[in-house]
Enzyme design. Structure first.
Site, PDB file in Angstrom:
ATOM      1  CE  LYS A 182      -1.893   2.651   3.014  1.00 49.80           C
ATOM      2  NZ  LYS A 182      -1.757   3.735   2.193  1.00 49.80           N
ATOM      3  CB  THR A 237       7.712   7.929  15.481  1.00 53.76           C
ATOM      4  OG1 THR A 237       8.967   8.002  14.823  1.00 53.76           O
ATOM      5  CG2 THR A 237       7.881   7.377  16.826  1.00 53.76           C
ATOM      6  CD  GLU A 258      14.159   1.462   8.522  1.00 56.41           C
ATOM      7  OE1 GLU A 258      14.707   2.363   8.841  1.00 56.41           O
ATOM      8  OE2 GLU A 258      14.798   0.314   8.643  1.00 56.41           O
ATOM      9  CB  CYS A 293      13.130   9.080   7.562  1.00 59.25           C
ATOM     10  SG  CYS A 293      14.105   8.338   6.534  1.00 59.25           S
ATOM     11  CD  GLU A 392      10.206  13.168  10.774  1.00 62.00           C
ATOM     12  OE1 GLU A 392       9.020  12.687  11.093  1.00 62.00           O
ATOM     13  OE2 GLU A 392      11.115  12.579  10.372  1.00 62.00           O
TER      14      GLU A 392
HETATM   15  P1  NDP Z   1       2.406   8.120   7.827  1.00 65.30           P
HETATM   16  O1  NDP Z   1       3.047   7.663   8.936  1.00 65.30           O
HETATM   17  O2  NDP Z   1       1.549   9.064   8.058  1.00 65.30           O
HETATM   18  O3  NDP Z   1       1.949   7.123   6.491  1.00 65.30           O
HETATM   19  C1  NDP Z   1       3.037   6.098   6.199  1.00 65.30           C
HETATM   20  C2  NDP Z   1       2.218   5.163   5.457  1.00 65.30           C
HETATM   21  O4  NDP Z   1       1.252   4.379   6.543  1.00 65.30           O
HETATM   22  C3  NDP Z   1       1.256   5.702   4.732  1.00 65.30           C
HETATM   23  O5  NDP Z   1       1.035   4.872   3.527  1.00 65.30           O
HETATM   24  C4  NDP Z   1      -0.228   5.759   5.386  1.00 65.30           C
HETATM   25  O6  NDP Z   1      -1.328   5.876   4.700  1.00 65.30           O
HETATM   26  C5  NDP Z   1      -0.045   4.555   6.055  1.00 65.30           C
HETATM   27  N1  NDP Z   1      -0.746   4.392   7.356  1.00 65.30           N
HETATM   28  C6  NDP Z   1      -1.477   5.492   8.058  1.00 65.30           C
HETATM   29  N2  NDP Z   1      -2.005   5.036   9.217  1.00 65.30           N
HETATM   30  C7  NDP Z   1      -1.925   3.524   8.958  1.00 65.30           C
HETATM   31  C8  NDP Z   1      -2.630   2.558   9.782  1.00 65.30           C
HETATM   32  N3  NDP Z   1      -3.387   2.921  10.928  1.00 65.30           N
HETATM   33  N4  NDP Z   1      -2.512   1.212   9.424  1.00 65.30           N
HETATM   34  C9  NDP Z   1      -1.670   1.081   8.272  1.00 65.30           C
HETATM   35  N5  NDP Z   1      -1.275   1.880   7.624  1.00 65.30           N
HETATM   36  C10 NDP Z   1      -1.191   3.400   7.950  1.00 65.30           C
HETATM   37  O7  NDP Z   1       3.936   8.751   6.981  1.00 65.30           O
HETATM   38  P2  NDP Z   1       3.851   9.978   6.013  1.00 65.30           P
HETATM   39  O8  NDP Z   1       3.478   9.364   4.679  1.00 65.30           O
HETATM   40  O9  NDP Z   1       3.410  11.124   6.356  1.00 65.30           O
HETATM   41  O10 NDP Z   1       5.689   9.784   5.837  1.00 65.30           O
HETATM   42  C11 NDP Z   1       6.333  10.728   6.427  1.00 65.30           C
HETATM   43  C12 NDP Z   1       7.062  10.098   7.505  1.00 65.30           C
HETATM   44  O11 NDP Z   1       7.597   8.854   6.988  1.00 65.30           O
HETATM   45  C13 NDP Z   1       7.856  10.793   8.289  1.00 65.30           C
HETATM   46  O12 NDP Z   1       7.739  10.674   9.737  1.00 65.30           O
HETATM   47  C14 NDP Z   1       9.369  10.297   7.776  1.00 65.30           C
HETATM   48  O13 NDP Z   1      10.457  10.331   8.733  1.00 65.30           O
HETATM   49  C15 NDP Z   1       8.976   8.892   7.676  1.00 65.30           C
HETATM   50  N6  NDP Z   1       9.947   8.173   6.898  1.00 65.30           N
HETATM   51  C16 NDP Z   1      10.887   7.263   7.470  1.00 65.30           C
HETATM   52  C17 NDP Z   1      11.788   6.786   6.649  1.00 65.30           C
HETATM   53  C18 NDP Z   1      12.700   5.908   7.218  1.00 65.30           C
HETATM   54  O14 NDP Z   1      13.447   5.142   6.522  1.00 65.30           O
HETATM   55  N7  NDP Z   1      13.015   5.795   8.378  1.00 65.30           N
HETATM   56  C19 NDP Z   1      11.856   6.985   5.319  1.00 65.30           C
HETATM   57  C20 NDP Z   1      10.672   7.799   4.838  1.00 65.30           C
HETATM   58  C21 NDP Z   1      10.054   8.537   5.614  1.00 65.30           C
HETATM   59  P3  NDP Z   1      -1.923   7.136   4.043  1.00 65.30           P
HETATM   60  O15 NDP Z   1      -1.110   8.234   4.294  1.00 65.30           O
HETATM   61  O16 NDP Z   1      -2.130   6.981   2.777  1.00 65.30           O
HETATM   62  O17 NDP Z   1      -3.294   7.434   4.668  1.00 65.30           O
END
Ligand code: NDP
Length: 489
Positions: A182, A237, A258, A293, A392
């Site tokens: 997804k 997180t 991650e 990130c 962040e």
């Molecule tokens: P989110 O945590 O909001 O979303 C990440 C993914 O999880 C999206 O596809 C989102 O869906 C999905 N999601 C949200 N809620 C749920 C749930 N309850 N169950 C299952 N899936 C869920 O992050 P962002 O997309 O806003 O990305 C930014 C974040 O990602 C930053 O905090 C960044 O630091 C982190 N990041 C970390 C990396 C690493 O390697 N450590 C690399 C890149 C980013 P949707 O948004 O479509 O609703």
């Protein structure tokens, strides 16, 4: 010529299940171009029933296609062909540039080759790692056998849609699993194209499936599905905690998480050429508009070199100019959307309320229509508890703190919540080694900031930045479960 007309890019349909595009009856959501905020598609959330279909198809495909049981080198061959197709496909690059924050030249020079190389790395892993044999006694044999889990759920964020998908799908598929991915609902299309190319490369239909939709509906249905045996997630997180809890409640599934970061760039006065340092630090916090990130968003610099370094950084910040992602000359990424723009705005306001001073930037670029291009921003006069140091931001915002001695610098580099990565800049080897040991982060870069193209080096956070590793052979091995066998003969 890399520039393209955004109106002429042909979009793949929504979900991709069993090698077929399909629609759903779920709630509709609009997809917008980050560069100008215009709506370019409407999709439907995959409902829990759609997710059930995708996972069941993946489960069946593993049984009928022989993907998990075929010689591992055959899986490697398919993955290598997939990587080649990814590199050759113009549509894939355009979909990524259209829908994400990455300018087309960046996509073609970095995102696509990195995505293909990550998959090639895991093609190599497919037949390189096996189980183990144990000393027992003459009449018995102890073994450890590595097996695929079955169906793995992959959930990715919007900031690097293609490479994040390759980091999840590469090891999972190489190890003989099926995947239901997804992507973020903000960047849905490039991964569908990537999956089409996988099938063209010879991956059996159903072994890689894409479901679109919100985290709350689609993501949650995926994590909790009983046939999903492992969850690999990259994102915030807050969501990571939720997924860990859901995965524990629904089948005690292993998770790789991650998560976010707030990484320091610790610069000592013996770090060498100030121009090189300024360029390095600039890239560390402005690449992809700061939406990484690993962004190095806390400059912690020894006081006696702080003024000239910060002055040069401010000059370089002023030179960065916005440009839509489908123009070849554009280099500077927009924020993903208005919500992210408001978040950047609100943290800067909170930082100023607690004494921060804006040295440069601090606002949205003027005249960029509905696109959210944020000026590279330097904030000084920030105490350790300032919101801009603690939170962040996920935008091009760098806080500047100064220190007098090593102990003080290391204390500032520590963070209560995050431990993803850190940059240490010094030409003294003993000092670099002391700092590396002291810093509580999953990755420490010394005299550089950012990953290389060496996928053998794993990445992953400590503390609230995550659990487990992406990349490296560690990620491959984390896509296998270990079965112990003892044979008497
Ligand atoms: P989110 O945590 O909001 O979303 C990440 C993914 O999880 C999206 O596809 C989102 O869906 C999905 N999601 C949200 N809620 C749920 C749930 N309850 N169950 C299952 N899936 C869920 O992050 P962002 O997309 O806003 O990305 C930014 C974040 O990602 C930053 O905090 C960044 O630091 C982190 N990041 C970390 C990396 C690493 O390697 N450590 C690399 C890149 C980013 P949707 O948004 O479509 O609703």
């Amino acid at each position: 010529m890399l520039s393209f007309d955004p109106e002429k890019v042909s979009l793949p349909a929504g979900h991709y299940i069993g090698g077929q595009h399909c629609q759903s009856q779920g709630a509709a959501f609009e997809v917008k171009r980050p560069s100008d905020g215009s709506v370019y598609a409407t999709l439907q959330d995959a409902t829990p029933q759609d997710v059930d279909r995708a996972v069941t198809v993946a489960h069946q495909a593993l049984k009928t296609s022989g993907w998990s049981g075929c010689p591992p080198r055959e899986r490697g061959r398919v993955l290598r062909r997939w990587a080649d197709l990814i590199e050759q496909d113009t549509l894939l690059a355009q979909l990524e540039a259209l829908g994400s924050t990455r300018p087309i030249s960046d996509v073609v020079l970095h995102e696509i080759p990195f995505t293909a190389e990550a998959i090639r790395f895991y093609a190599e892993c497919a037949d390189k790692f096996s189980g183990d044999l144990f000393p027992t006694r003459d009449s018995s044999l102890g073994m450890l056998i590595a097996e695929p889990y079955g169906v793995i759920a992959a959930i990715t964020p919007w900031n690097f849609p293609l490479s994040m998908a390759s980091w999840k799908c590469g090891p999972a598929l190489a190890a003989g699993n099926a995947v239901v991915l997804k992507p973020s609902e903000l960047t849905p299309f490039s991964t569908v194209r990537m999956a089409e190319l996988a099938i063209q490369a010879g991956l059996p239909a159903g072994v890689l499936n894409i479901v679109q939709g919100s985290g709350a509906v689609t993501g949650s249905a995926l994590v909790t599905h009983p046939l999903v045996r492992k969850v690999s997630f990259t994102g915030s997180t807050v969501t990571g905690k939720r997924i860990m809890s859901d995965a524990a409640q629904h089948g005690m599934k292993p998770v790789t998480l991650e998560l976010g970061g707030k990484s320091p760039q610790l610069v000592f006065d013996d770090a060498g050429d100030l121009e090189v340092l300024a360029q390095r630090i600039l890239r560390g916090f402005t690449a992809n508009g700061g939406q990484a990130c690993v962004a190095g968003t806390r400059l912690i610099v020894q006081r006696n070199i702080a003024d000239p370094l910060v002055e040069r950084l401010a000059q370089l910040c002023r030179e960065l100019k916005p440009g839509v992602t489908w123009q070849e000359e554009s280099r500077y990424a927009p924020l993903i959307d208005e919500r992210q723009g408001n978040k950047v705005c609100s943290v800067i306001a909170a930082a100023k309320a607690q004494g921060a001073e804006v040295l440069v930037g601090g606002e949205r670029f003027a005249h960029t229509g509905d696109g959210w291009f944020w000026q590279p921003t330097l904030l000084s006069h920030v105490a350790q508890d300032n919101p801009a140091v603690q939170q962040e931001i996920f935008g091009p915002v760098l806080t500047v703190q100064t220190f007098d001695d090593e102990e003080q610098g290391l204390a500032m580099a520590a963070h209560d919540t995050y431990g993803l990565c850190a940059g240490v800049h010094t030409l003294s080897l003993p000092r670099a080694m002391r700092a590396m040991r002291a810093i509580d982060a999953g990755t420490v870069w010394i005299n550089r900031y950012g990953r290389s193209g060496d996928f053998i080096i794993p990445t992953g956070g400590f503390l609230g930045s995550g659990i487990g590793k992406d990349l490296g052979r560690q990620a491959f091995q984390a896509c296998q479960r270990q079965k112990s066998v003892l044979i008497d003969f």
